[in-house]
Design a protein around this motif. Structure first.
Motif, PDB file in Angstrom:
ATOM      1  N   ASP A  53       0.651  -1.189  -0.005  1.00 42.42           N
ATOM      2  CA  ASP A  53       0.154  -0.019  -0.166  1.00 42.42           C
ATOM      3  C   ASP A  53       0.645   1.372  -0.031  1.00 42.42           C
ATOM      4  O   ASP A  53       0.587   2.236  -0.673  1.00 42.42           O
ATOM      5  CB  ASP A  53      -0.557   0.263   1.447  1.00 42.42           C
ATOM      6  N   ILE A  54       2.609   0.971   0.675  1.00 47.21           N
ATOM      7  CA  ILE A  54       3.079   2.160   0.945  1.00 47.21           C
ATOM      8  C   ILE A  54       3.008   2.891  -0.613  1.00 47.21           C
ATOM      9  O   ILE A  54       3.346   4.503  -0.694  1.00 47.21           O
ATOM     10  CB  ILE A  54       3.997   2.206   1.839  1.00 47.21           C
ATOM     11  N   ALA A  55       3.249   1.800  -1.476  1.00 49.68           N
ATOM     12  CA  ALA A  55       3.323   2.678  -2.907  1.00 49.68           C
ATOM     13  C   ALA A  55       2.915   3.851  -3.303  1.00 49.68           C
ATOM     14  O   ALA A  55       3.147   4.665  -4.607  1.00 49.68           O
ATOM     15  CB  ALA A  55       4.180   1.476  -4.165  1.00 49.68           C
ATOM     16  N   ARG A  56       1.412   3.960  -3.009  1.00 45.00           N
ATOM     17  CA  ARG A  56      -0.168   4.524  -4.067  1.00 45.00           C
ATOM     18  C   ARG A  56       0.707   5.471  -3.135  1.00 45.00           C
ATOM     19  O   ARG A  56       0.510   6.686  -3.732  1.00 45.00           O
ATOM     20  CB  ARG A  56      -0.763   3.831  -3.326  1.00 45.00           C
ATOM     21  N   ALA A  57       0.982   5.690  -1.737  1.00 41.25           N
ATOM     22  CA  ALA A  57       1.412   7.102  -1.028  1.00 41.25           C
ATOM     23  C   ALA A  57       2.246   7.596  -1.317  1.00 41.25           C
ATOM     24  O   ALA A  57       1.724   8.845  -2.215  1.00 41.25           O
ATOM     25  CB  ALA A  57       0.900   7.007   0.401  1.00 41.25           C
ATOM     26  N   ALA A  58       3.273   6.988  -2.082  1.00 38.30           N
ATOM     27  CA  ALA A  58       5.150   7.618  -2.801  1.00 38.30           C
ATOM     28  C   ALA A  58       4.120   7.998  -3.874  1.00 38.30           C
ATOM     29  O   ALA A  58       5.151   9.358  -4.798  1.00 38.30           O
ATOM     30  CB  ALA A  58       5.192   6.241  -2.404  1.00 38.30           C
ATOM     31  N   ASP A  59       3.614   7.518  -4.966  1.00 39.99           N
ATOM     32  CA  ASP A  59       3.502   8.029  -5.978  1.00 39.99           C
ATOM     33  C   ASP A  59       2.118   8.897  -5.757  1.00 39.99           C
ATOM     34  O   ASP A  59       2.772  10.502  -6.882  1.00 39.99           O
ATOM     35  CB  ASP A  59       2.702   6.344  -7.542  1.00 39.99           C
ATOM     36  N   PHE A  60       1.628   9.134  -5.051  1.00 38.16           N
ATOM     37  CA  PHE A  60       0.338  10.439  -5.172  1.00 38.16           C
ATOM     38  C   PHE A  60       1.789  11.160  -5.166  1.00 38.16           C
ATOM     39  O   PHE A  60       1.461  13.067  -5.470  1.00 38.16           O
ATOM     40  CB  PHE A  60      -0.156  10.396  -4.016  1.00 38.16           C
ATOM     41  N   ILE A  61       2.189  11.406  -3.739  1.00 41.97           N
ATOM     42  CA  ILE A  61       3.172  12.558  -3.258  1.00 41.97           C
ATOM     43  C   ILE A  61       4.701  13.038  -4.262  1.00 41.97           C
ATOM     44  O   ILE A  61       4.579  14.176  -4.882  1.00 41.97           O
ATOM     45  CB  ILE A  61       4.241  11.879  -1.332  1.00 41.97           C
ATOM     46  N   ALA A  62       4.681  11.975  -5.126  1.00 41.97           N
ATOM     47  CA  ALA A  62       5.924  11.723  -6.088  1.00 41.97           C
ATOM     48  C   ALA A  62       5.161  13.359  -7.325  1.00 41.97           C
ATOM     49  O   ALA A  62       5.435  13.681  -8.254  1.00 41.97           O
ATOM     50  CB  ALA A  62       6.384  10.900  -6.256  1.00 41.97           C
ATOM     51  N   GLU A  63       3.888  12.852  -7.663  1.00 34.01           N
ATOM     52  CA  GLU A  63       3.158  13.046  -8.585  1.00 34.01           C
ATOM     53  C   GLU A  63       2.772  14.816  -8.345  1.00 34.01           C
ATOM     54  O   GLU A  63       2.409  16.062  -9.006  1.00 34.01           O
ATOM     55  CB  GLU A  63       2.119  12.759  -9.044  1.00 34.01           C
ATOM     56  N   GLU A  64       2.255  15.161  -7.314  1.00 26.94           N
ATOM     57  CA  GLU A  64       2.806  16.398  -6.524  1.00 26.94           C
ATOM     58  C   GLU A  64       3.808  17.353  -6.821  1.00 26.94           C
ATOM     59  O   GLU A  64       3.370  18.609  -7.041  1.00 26.94           O
ATOM     60  CB  GLU A  64       2.131  16.887  -4.831  1.00 26.94           C
ATOM     61  N   PHE A  65       5.023  15.996  -6.342  1.00 33.51           N
ATOM     62  CA  PHE A  65       6.232  16.983  -6.776  1.00 33.51           C
ATOM     63  C   PHE A  65       6.351  17.385  -8.295  1.00 33.51           C
ATOM     64  O   PHE A  65       6.471  18.212  -8.909  1.00 33.51           O
ATOM     65  CB  PHE A  65       6.955  16.212  -6.310  1.00 33.51           C
ATOM     66  N   ARG A  66       5.859  16.674  -9.059  1.00 39.17           N
ATOM     67  CA  ARG A  66       5.863  16.558 -10.645  1.00 39.17           C
ATOM     68  C   ARG A  66       5.011  17.612 -11.641  1.00 39.17           C
ATOM     69  O   ARG A  66       5.437  18.879 -12.179  1.00 39.17           O
ATOM     70  CB  ARG A  66       5.757  15.307 -11.128  1.00 39.17           C
ATOM     71  N   GLN A  67       3.989  17.762 -10.608  1.00 38.67           N
ATOM     72  CA  GLN A  67       3.084  19.033 -11.071  1.00 38.67           C
ATOM     73  C   GLN A  67       3.619  20.296 -10.383  1.00 38.67           C
ATOM     74  O   GLN A  67       3.785  21.072 -11.195  1.00 38.67           O
ATOM     75  CB  GLN A  67       1.649  18.062 -10.718  1.00 38.67           C
ATOM     76  N   ALA A  68       4.470  20.439  -9.964  1.00 36.01           N
ATOM     77  CA  ALA A  68       4.850  21.403  -9.644  1.00 36.01           C
ATOM     78  C   ALA A  68       5.857  21.896  -9.704  1.00 36.01           C
ATOM     79  O   ALA A  68       6.209  22.937  -9.470  1.00 36.01           O
ATOM     80  CB  ALA A  68       4.821  21.891  -7.709  1.00 36.01           C
ATOM     81  N   ARG A  69       6.553  20.871 -10.695  1.00 38.63           N
ATOM     82  CA  ARG A  69       7.636  20.968 -11.331  1.00 38.63           C
ATOM     83  C   ARG A  69       9.192  21.098 -10.653  1.00 38.63           C
ATOM     84  O   ARG A  69       9.627  21.975 -10.916  1.00 38.63           O
ATOM     85  CB  ARG A  69       7.147  21.906 -12.442  1.00 38.63           C
ATOM     86  N   LEU A  70       8.748  20.261  -9.690  1.00 41.47           N
ATOM     87  CA  LEU A  70      10.478  20.397  -8.591  1.00 41.47           C
ATOM     88  C   LEU A  70      10.883  19.048  -9.280  1.00 41.47           C
ATOM     89  O   LEU A  70      10.257  18.225 -10.096  1.00 41.47           O
ATOM     90  CB  LEU A  70      10.076  19.942  -7.029  1.00 41.47           C
ATOM     91  N   GLN A  71      12.507  19.928  -8.668  1.00 44.36           N
ATOM     92  CA  GLN A  71      13.107  18.389  -9.801  1.00 44.36           C
ATOM     93  C   GLN A  71      13.578  16.871  -8.485  1.00 44.36           C
ATOM     94  O   GLN A  71      13.263  17.735  -6.804  1.00 44.36           O
ATOM     95  CB  GLN A  71      14.834  18.921  -9.681  1.00 44.36           C
ATOM     96  N   PRO A  72      13.792  16.109  -9.364  1.00 46.04           N
ATOM     97  CA  PRO A  72      13.654  14.754  -7.938  1.00 46.04           C
ATOM     98  C   PRO A  72      15.062  15.143  -7.215  1.00 46.04           C
ATOM     99  O   PRO A  72      15.544  15.713  -7.977  1.00 46.04           O
ATOM    100  CB  PRO A  72      13.700  13.673  -9.220  1.00 46.04           C
ATOM    101  N   TYR A  73      14.885  14.556  -6.443  1.00 40.22           N
ATOM    102  CA  TYR A  73      16.244  14.452  -5.694  1.00 40.22           C
ATOM    103  C   TYR A  73      16.928  13.423  -6.225  1.00 40.22           C
ATOM    104  O   TYR A  73      18.590  14.106  -6.116  1.00 40.22           O
ATOM    105  CB  TYR A  73      16.050  14.650  -4.137  1.00 40.22           C
ATOM    106  N   VAL A  74      17.132  12.215  -5.952  1.00 36.64           N
ATOM    107  CA  VAL A  74      17.469  11.021  -6.390  1.00 36.64           C
ATOM    108  C   VAL A  74      17.101  10.689  -7.495  1.00 36.64           C
ATOM    109  O   VAL A  74      17.695  10.932  -8.813  1.00 36.64           O
ATOM    110  CB  VAL A  74      18.105  10.058  -5.410  1.00 36.64           C
TER     111      VAL A  74
END
Ligand SMILES: [Zn+2]
Length: 435
Positions: A53-74
């Motif tokens: 289940d944790i992956a769904r939460a991770a994907d959601f957070i990543a999508e928020e970062f992506r939509q805000a056009r932040l750079q990935p950390y790693v």
């Protein structure tokens, strides 16, 4: 219709004032609600770190970062992946004089793949006798005795031993680098009369398991090598024994509220575009099972370059100090909170020292590793942990939270930290725990 007429009859300067106010908002209430309700929804099933289940939460957070056009950390998908090892015991049994003990009459603490002991094995035999302090003896043998032990436990402690078994029979998670087969094995068993022979058997399964933080960056303009970290843990404790029909520990306060704040701050500072220092936004995994996410993150960054860390944990309800307050763990270990307070002049918001010093929260949260390495790394919270009966239950749901408290906390941190992200303020360092 009436409203429209009213709006257009406003003088122009007032309309502009309204517009300015809207763009200056750190975060919209609707966005806070959307993010926290997604993270704390039943379909996230409590976001347990070792569950799918944790992956769904991770994907959601990543999508928020992506939509805000932040750079990935790693990694491109915003994850910072690492492995832990799950250790669990299988096929455990003890026979005394040929007769098997019940499962609740013994505890085997062992990480060797195959344990097989009998009366001729080179192990130290010990006893916990009637009248001893069981808990203290147990702890002492586990922590301070470097030998392999079999410990005969007086039958008067049978209920204690059974209770300890429940605690210790859970699977154990260790960092992958650790050599799991090292370390002495410990066997505690209820003593029987006239022990002539015994046989202890257990096998241990080791299974590597990936975990992932979710992290993004806004590079600094002139001080890119100086980092300010904003963090919260996005995992929770998953599924519990049902209370009524509910078995999902939603973790709305713990710590979907802090994760929501971290995401909101990321979007805000991306829009503001004022940071001279590099900002890192990270959602930690596996806080609830041993802070593995923050440990991995902290041990894989140059702590000397981290100017400050603001970890946000449980901000969904008023603190002990009332509305418009946050408390800061380890408040006096650096002047971070004081600097932030200076930037809040003219507002009603105040930062307070942690009111629960006896709980030692400073070294018990995700800020702990960086704090130990000298970083002004503090946890910001409003949780009344001494009396919050929903803490770590299926009742930690969004309906029990006050969205205004989350929003005001986000705004206070956003405003309070401005001098630090622009490089005008630098908080003092925390005294290092080790060299
Ligand atoms: Zn938490």
């Amino acid at each position: 219709m009436k409203e429209n007429l009213l709006r257009w009859s406003f003088p122009l300067f007032l309309q502009l004032a309204v517009c300015t106010f809207v763009t200056a908002q750190v975060v919209e209430t609707t966005d806070v609600e959307r993010i926290i309700s997604t993270l704390a929804a039943d379909d996230m099933r409590g976001r347990a770190a070792l569950s799918p289940d944790i992956a769904r939460a991770a994907d959601f957070i990543a999508e928020e970062f992506r939509q805000a056009r932040l750079q990935p950390y790693v990694e491109d998908n915003y994850r910072q992946t690492f492995e832990v090892t799950k250790v669990f015991t299988e096929n455990e049994s003890i026979k005394i004089n040929g007769k098997a003990l019940n499962v609740d009459e013994f505890i085997i603490l062992n990480s060797n793949p195959n344990l097989s002991w009998n009366q001729d094995s080179e192990i130290e035999v010990m006893e916990i006798r009637a009248g001893d302090d069981f808990s203290e003896r147990f702890r002492d043998i586990v922590r301070n005795n470097a030998n392999h032990n079999i410990v005969w436990v007086d039958p008067s402690f049978a209920p204690m031993l059974a209770r300890f078994k429940k605690i210790f029979s859970r699977e154990n998670v260790i960092p992958k680098q650790a050599s799991a087969a090292d370390g002495p094995s410990k066997v505690f068993a209820i003593k029987k009369k006239n022990i002539k022979s015994f046989q202890v058997d257990a096998s241990t399964i080791h299974e590597d398991f990936p975990l992932f933080n979710v992290a993004a960056v806004i590079p600094g303009k002139s001080k890119a090598n100086e980092f300010v970290v904003f963090s919260a843990h996005y995992d929770h404790i998953g599924i519990l024994d049902p209370v009524g029909k509910d078995s999902i520990a939603n973790g709305a306060d713990d710590d979907a509220s802090g994760t929501t704040a971290m995401i909101a701050l990321a979007k805000h500072f991306k829009k503001e575009d004022i940071n001279e220092r590099t900002l890192i936004f990270v959602a930690f995994t596996a806080e609830e099972i041993g802070m593995f996410g923050s440990k991995y993150f902290s041990n894989n960054i140059d702590a000397d370059k981290v100017v400050a860390m603001i970890n946000i944990e449980m901000i969904g309800k008023d603190s002990k100090f009332g509305p418009n307050t946050l408390y800061v763990t380890g408040y006096h270990h650096s002047n971070l909170a004081e600097l932030m307070q200076e930037n809040l002049k003219g507002t009603a918001f105040t930062f307070h020292p942690d009111p629960y010093p006896q709980q030692n929260l400073f070294y018990r949260s995700d800020n702990a590793v960086l704090a130990a390495l000298g970083v002004p790394a503090h946890t910001f919270s409003t949780s009344q942990i001494d009396k919050d009966e929903y803490y770590h239950t299926v009742k930690d749901e969004l309906s029990t939270l006050d969205i205004r408290n989350i929003k005001s906390s986000i705004e206070a941190i956003a405003k309070g930290v401005v001098g630090i992200i622009t490089g005008e303020q630098t908080p003092s360092r925390v005294e290092k725990l080790t060299d």
